[in-house]
Design a protein around this motif. Structure first.
Motif, mmCIF file in Angstrom:
data_model
loop_
_atom_site.group_PDB
_atom_site.id
_atom_site.type_symbol
_atom_site.label_atom_id
_atom_site.label_comp_id
_atom_site.label_asym_id
_atom_site.label_seq_id
_atom_site.Cartn_x
_atom_site.Cartn_y
_atom_site.Cartn_z
ATOM 1 N N VAL A 9 0.857 -1.182 0.000
ATOM 2 C CA VAL A 9 0.000 0.000 0.000
ATOM 3 C C VAL A 9 0.895 1.234 0.000
ATOM 4 C CG1 VAL A 9 -1.858 1.228 1.165
ATOM 5 C CG2 VAL A 9 -1.746 -1.266 1.313
ATOM 6 N N ILE A 10 0.617 2.132 -0.930
ATOM 7 C CA ILE A 10 1.387 3.374 -1.046
ATOM 8 C C ILE A 10 0.485 4.529 -0.632
ATOM 9 C CG2 ILE A 10 2.609 4.902 -2.632
ATOM 10 C CD1 ILE A 10 3.315 2.375 -4.250
ATOM 11 N N VAL A 36 -2.826 13.441 2.173
ATOM 12 C CA VAL A 36 -3.337 13.394 3.541
ATOM 13 C C VAL A 36 -3.183 11.996 4.157
ATOM 14 C CG1 VAL A 36 -5.741 12.905 2.894
ATOM 15 C CG2 VAL A 36 -5.246 14.116 5.015
ATOM 16 N N LEU A 37 -3.241 10.957 3.351
ATOM 17 C CA LEU A 37 -3.090 9.607 3.901
ATOM 18 C C LEU A 37 -1.669 9.365 4.398
ATOM 19 C CD1 LEU A 37 -5.232 7.494 1.412
ATOM 20 C CD2 LEU A 37 -5.909 8.595 3.557
ATOM 21 N N LYS A 38 -0.724 9.981 3.749
ATOM 22 C CA LYS A 38 0.660 9.897 4.207
ATOM 23 C C LYS A 38 0.810 10.578 5.569
ATOM 24 C CE LYS A 38 5.355 10.759 2.576
ATOM 25 N NZ LYS A 38 6.166 11.260 1.457
ATOM 26 N N GLN A 40 4.641 4.171 2.553
ATOM 27 C CA GLN A 40 4.170 2.864 2.089
ATOM 28 C C GLN A 40 4.327 1.833 3.187
ATOM 29 O OE1 GLN A 40 6.580 1.974 -1.353
ATOM 30 N NE2 GLN A 40 8.039 0.832 -0.145
ATOM 31 N N GLU A 41 3.582 0.750 3.051
ATOM 32 C CA GLU A 41 3.721 -0.376 3.967
ATOM 33 C C GLU A 41 3.155 -1.619 3.300
ATOM 34 O OE1 GLU A 41 1.390 -0.472 7.644
ATOM 35 O OE2 GLU A 41 0.052 1.034 6.784
ATOM 36 N N THR A 42 3.513 -2.755 3.833
ATOM 37 C CA THR A 42 2.976 -4.024 3.365
ATOM 38 C C THR A 42 1.950 -4.502 4.380
ATOM 39 O OG1 THR A 42 5.040 -4.578 2.248
ATOM 40 C CG2 THR A 42 3.534 -6.398 2.724
ATOM 41 N N ILE A 43 0.753 -4.809 3.879
ATOM 42 C CA ILE A 43 -0.335 -5.292 4.721
ATOM 43 C C ILE A 43 -0.548 -6.766 4.429
ATOM 44 C CG2 ILE A 43 -2.802 -5.102 5.244
ATOM 45 C CD1 ILE A 43 -1.185 -2.684 6.159
ATOM 46 N N HIS A 44 -0.615 -7.557 5.485
ATOM 47 C CA HIS A 44 -0.892 -8.984 5.324
ATOM 48 C C HIS A 44 -2.386 -9.219 5.516
ATOM 49 C CE1 HIS A 44 -0.324 -13.277 5.277
ATOM 50 N NE2 HIS A 44 -1.084 -13.346 6.365
ATOM 51 N N MET A 45 -3.021 -9.783 4.502
ATOM 52 C CA MET A 45 -4.430 -10.150 4.592
ATOM 53 C C MET A 45 -4.496 -11.655 4.796
ATOM 54 S SD MET A 45 -6.088 -7.744 1.589
ATOM 55 C CE MET A 45 -7.783 -8.191 1.962
ATOM 56 N N GLU A 46 -5.181 -12.066 5.841
ATOM 57 C CA GLU A 46 -5.268 -13.494 6.192
ATOM 58 C C GLU A 46 -5.928 -14.326 5.109
ATOM 59 O OE1 GLU A 46 -3.947 -15.091 8.813
ATOM 60 O OE2 GLU A 46 -3.054 -13.198 9.451
ATOM 61 N N LYS A 47 -6.914 -13.744 4.433
ATOM 62 C CA LYS A 47 -7.605 -14.472 3.369
ATOM 63 C C LYS A 47 -7.773 -13.548 2.179
ATOM 64 C CE LYS A 47 -12.028 -13.322 5.400
ATOM 65 N NZ LYS A 47 -13.354 -13.726 5.731
ATOM 66 N N SER A 48 -8.153 -14.089 1.053
ATOM 67 C CA SER A 48 -8.334 -13.256 -0.127
ATOM 68 C C SER A 48 -9.479 -12.276 0.108
ATOM 69 C CB SER A 48 -8.607 -14.123 -1.358
ATOM 70 O OG SER A 48 -9.800 -14.850 -1.174
ATOM 71 N N VAL A 65 -3.024 1.866 -4.224
ATOM 72 C CA VAL A 65 -2.944 3.262 -3.813
ATOM 73 C C VAL A 65 -4.385 3.758 -3.670
ATOM 74 C CG1 VAL A 65 -2.129 5.580 -4.368
ATOM 75 C CG2 VAL A 65 -0.827 3.580 -5.137
ATOM 76 N N PHE A 66 -4.731 4.274 -2.498
ATOM 77 C CA PHE A 66 -5.993 4.950 -2.281
ATOM 78 C C PHE A 66 -5.720 6.425 -2.515
ATOM 79 C CE2 PHE A 66 -6.364 1.098 0.311
ATOM 80 C CZ PHE A 66 -7.576 0.599 -0.167
#
Length: 81
Positions: A5-6, A10-12, A19-27, A73-74
């Motif tokens: 995620v970048i 304002v989100l920064k 940026q960061e890496t997000i781990h999603m447990e499931k799809s 990117v949001f």
């Protein structure tokens, strides 16, 4: 699965990260990812109505299913003069 995620604008500022890496447990889709982020950074929620979504440098809807190692990117509105 891991999603990159970048953050811009304002989100920064809200996350304190570019940026960061997000781990999603499931799809899941980008809406699910946003939910995970909003739990961590509740202030993001107030900008959601105005956001666009980019997945792997393509504008797509929030219902887009994510795949491992996607880049998300949001995008919030930007103004200037």
């Amino acid at each position: 699965m891991n999603i990159s995620v970048i953050y811009f604008s304002v989100l920064k500022k809200i996350t304190g990260k570019s940026q960061e890496t997000i781990h999603m447990e499931k799809s899941g889709n980008a809406e699910d990812l946003f939910g995970i982020l909003a739990q961590e950074y509740p202030e993001m929620e107030k900008y959601k109505t105005y956001m666009r979504l980019s997945v792997n440098q393509q504008y797509l809807p929030f219902t887009t299913e994510l795949k491992p190692n996607d880049e998300v990117v949001f995008i919030t509105p930007v103004s200037g003069g």
